[in-house]
Design an enzyme around this catalytic site. Structure first.
Site, mmCIF file in Angstrom:
data_model
loop_
_atom_site.group_PDB
_atom_site.id
_atom_site.type_symbol
_atom_site.label_atom_id
_atom_site.label_comp_id
_atom_site.label_asym_id
_atom_site.label_seq_id
_atom_site.Cartn_x
_atom_site.Cartn_y
_atom_site.Cartn_z
ATOM 1 N N ASN A 146 -6.232 21.024 10.283
ATOM 2 C CA ASN A 146 -5.982 22.389 10.760
ATOM 3 C C ASN A 146 -6.633 23.339 9.757
ATOM 4 O O ASN A 146 -6.115 23.509 8.652
ATOM 5 C CB ASN A 146 -4.461 22.621 10.839
ATOM 6 C CG ASN A 146 -4.101 24.068 11.115
ATOM 7 O OD1 ASN A 146 -4.963 24.871 11.498
ATOM 8 N ND2 ASN A 146 -2.843 24.411 10.921
ATOM 9 N N LYS A 170 -6.868 26.473 9.912
ATOM 10 C CA LYS A 170 -6.229 27.798 9.895
ATOM 11 C C LYS A 170 -7.312 28.887 9.962
ATOM 12 O O LYS A 170 -8.316 28.688 10.624
ATOM 13 C CB LYS A 170 -5.323 27.934 8.665
ATOM 14 C CG LYS A 170 -4.353 26.746 8.538
ATOM 15 C CD LYS A 170 -3.279 26.974 7.531
ATOM 16 C CE LYS A 170 -2.426 25.721 7.406
ATOM 17 N NZ LYS A 170 -1.259 25.908 6.594
ATOM 18 N N HIS A 202 2.992 25.794 15.601
ATOM 19 C CA HIS A 202 2.894 25.701 14.141
ATOM 20 C C HIS A 202 3.868 26.702 13.528
ATOM 21 O O HIS A 202 4.079 27.793 14.070
ATOM 22 C CB HIS A 202 1.453 26.006 13.699
ATOM 23 C CG HIS A 202 1.217 25.668 12.259
ATOM 24 N ND1 HIS A 202 1.661 26.467 11.237
ATOM 25 C CD2 HIS A 202 0.620 24.603 11.674
ATOM 26 C CE1 HIS A 202 1.326 25.905 10.075
ATOM 27 N NE2 HIS A 202 0.697 24.771 10.316
ATOM 28 N N GLU A 212 3.563 28.666 11.187
ATOM 29 C CA GLU A 212 2.961 29.978 10.893
ATOM 30 C C GLU A 212 2.909 30.842 12.154
ATOM 31 O O GLU A 212 2.835 32.070 12.066
ATOM 32 C CB GLU A 212 1.570 29.785 10.264
ATOM 33 C CG GLU A 212 1.710 29.270 8.838
ATOM 34 C CD GLU A 212 0.496 28.529 8.304
ATOM 35 O OE1 GLU A 212 -0.586 28.597 8.919
ATOM 36 O OE2 GLU A 212 0.645 27.861 7.261
ATOM 37 N N GLU A 266 6.583 19.026 10.423
ATOM 38 C CA GLU A 266 6.044 19.741 9.270
ATOM 39 C C GLU A 266 7.156 20.578 8.631
ATOM 40 O O GLU A 266 7.412 21.713 9.077
ATOM 41 C CB GLU A 266 4.918 20.673 9.697
ATOM 42 C CG GLU A 266 3.737 19.973 10.320
ATOM 43 C CD GLU A 266 2.473 20.807 10.165
ATOM 44 O OE1 GLU A 266 1.537 20.329 9.534
ATOM 45 O OE2 GLU A 266 2.457 21.952 10.643
ATOM 46 N N GLY A 294 1.519 23.779 2.319
ATOM 47 C CA GLY A 294 0.722 24.533 1.349
ATOM 48 C C GLY A 294 1.381 24.717 -0.004
ATOM 49 O O GLY A 294 0.929 25.543 -0.798
ATOM 50 N N SER A 297 1.348 19.352 2.810
ATOM 51 C CA SER A 297 0.805 18.959 1.504
ATOM 52 C C SER A 297 0.324 17.504 1.447
ATOM 53 O O SER A 297 0.426 16.861 0.408
ATOM 54 C CB SER A 297 1.825 19.243 0.395
ATOM 55 O OG SER A 297 2.055 20.635 0.283
HETATM 56 C C1 PEP Z 1 -0.344 22.767 8.009
HETATM 57 O O1 PEP Z 1 -0.360 23.977 7.897
HETATM 58 O O2 PEP Z 1 -0.304 22.248 9.143
HETATM 59 C C2 PEP Z 1 -0.330 21.969 6.804
HETATM 60 C C3 PEP Z 1 0.173 20.776 6.881
HETATM 61 O O3 PEP Z 1 -0.826 22.554 5.672
HETATM 62 P P1 PEP Z 1 -1.000 21.860 4.225
HETATM 63 O O4 PEP Z 1 -1.584 20.482 4.454
HETATM 64 O O5 PEP Z 1 -1.951 22.747 3.494
HETATM 65 O O6 PEP Z 1 0.343 21.782 3.609
#
Ligand code: PEP
Length: 249
Positions: free
Chosen positions: A10, A12, A93, A95, A163, A169, A209
């Site tokens: 992703n 973003k 997601h 976000e 998630e 992040g 992460s």
């Molecule tokens: C995400 O936003 O879907 C995600 C998993 O981000 P990150 O791997 O940077 O934690």
């Protein structure tokens, strides 16, 4: 039921045309790992260019509108993603849920619109830190699954990504045991809601992460069929080791 591993990046709100070189390197490296399905979800602006740069690659959107067309300035409809060559789309997601106030009902409508447009869907769920700390993560996430899952769907085209919001992040990750517990609970919920046959086909991804160092451990947890990756999906140098870890399992 053997489910193929699935590793999805992703991007973003990152990536200009120059970043297509990374996508080319990622999909080229992925060809050596035929046991793993690899997909990238760049910003809308790069979907068509990425499809053209890597024909046949699984490219997806990061969101779609629940309507197929209309007066929704700034939004992108699922048929538009399909028309641009996308194979899949991420919905729900955190976000989007947190930053844009999307409810489970909104997420379900988006997932249904995406499936109707012929796209595959990655439906995201996950708890905030306070919920994890209070011990309520599993019921919280199962309620999201119950509220966001489409009524009818082809289980081969719908994956659920767990998630935890506090892991996105941040460099923080749940324990492998916590990931396995959550994924087992989600699988049981899918069993109840969609039937055992569908639940056995659906892929459950972990996200938050994931990197080349922790991927093998996280992807090896019970009921984990792959990863949804943010930061570490932006370059081949960081993303390919995650694909390699998936292939090694
Ligand atoms: C995400 O936003 O879907 C995600 C998993 O981000 P990150 O791997 O940077 O934690």
């Amino acid at each position: 039921m053997t489910r193929r591993k699935y590793v999805v990046g992703n991007w973003k709100m990152n990536g200009l045309i120059a970043a297509l070189d990374e996508a080319k390197a990622i999909f080229a490296a992925a060809e050596a790992h035929s046991s793993v399905d690899v997909a990238l979800c760049p910003p809308f602006t790069l979907i068509g260019a990425m499809v053209a740069a890597v024909p046949g690659a699984a490219v997806g959107g990061q969101d779609c509108h629940a309507s197929a067309s209309g007066a929704f300035t700034g939004s992108v409809a699922a048929p538009m993603l399909a028309d641009a060559g996308a194979h899949l789309v991420i919905v729900g997601h955190s976000e989007r849920r947190e930053g844009f106030g999307e409810s489970d009902t909104d997420v379900r409508a988006k997932a249904e619109a995406a499936l109707a447009a012929g796209l595959s869907v990655i439906l995201c769920v996950g708890e905030p830190r306070a919920v994890r700390e209070s011990g309520g993560a599993i019921p919280y996430v199962l309620a999201q699954v119950a509220g966001s899952l489409p009524g009818e769907f082809d289980p081969a085209r719908l994956a659920v990504a767990y998630e935890p919001i506090w892991a996105i992040g941040t460099g923080l990750v749940p324990t492998v045991a916590d990931v396995a517990d959550m994924h087992g609970a989600i699988r049981a919920k899918l069993n109840e809601q969609a039937g055992s046959e569908a639940a056995s086909v659906m892929r459950l991804l972990y996200g938050g992460s994931v990197n080349g160092d922790n991927a093998a451990e996280l992807l090896g947890a019970g009921d984990v069929d792959g990863a949804l990756v943010g930061g570490a999906s932006l370059t081949a140098a960081k993303f390919v080791p995650i694909v390699e870890a998936a292939a090694s399992l």
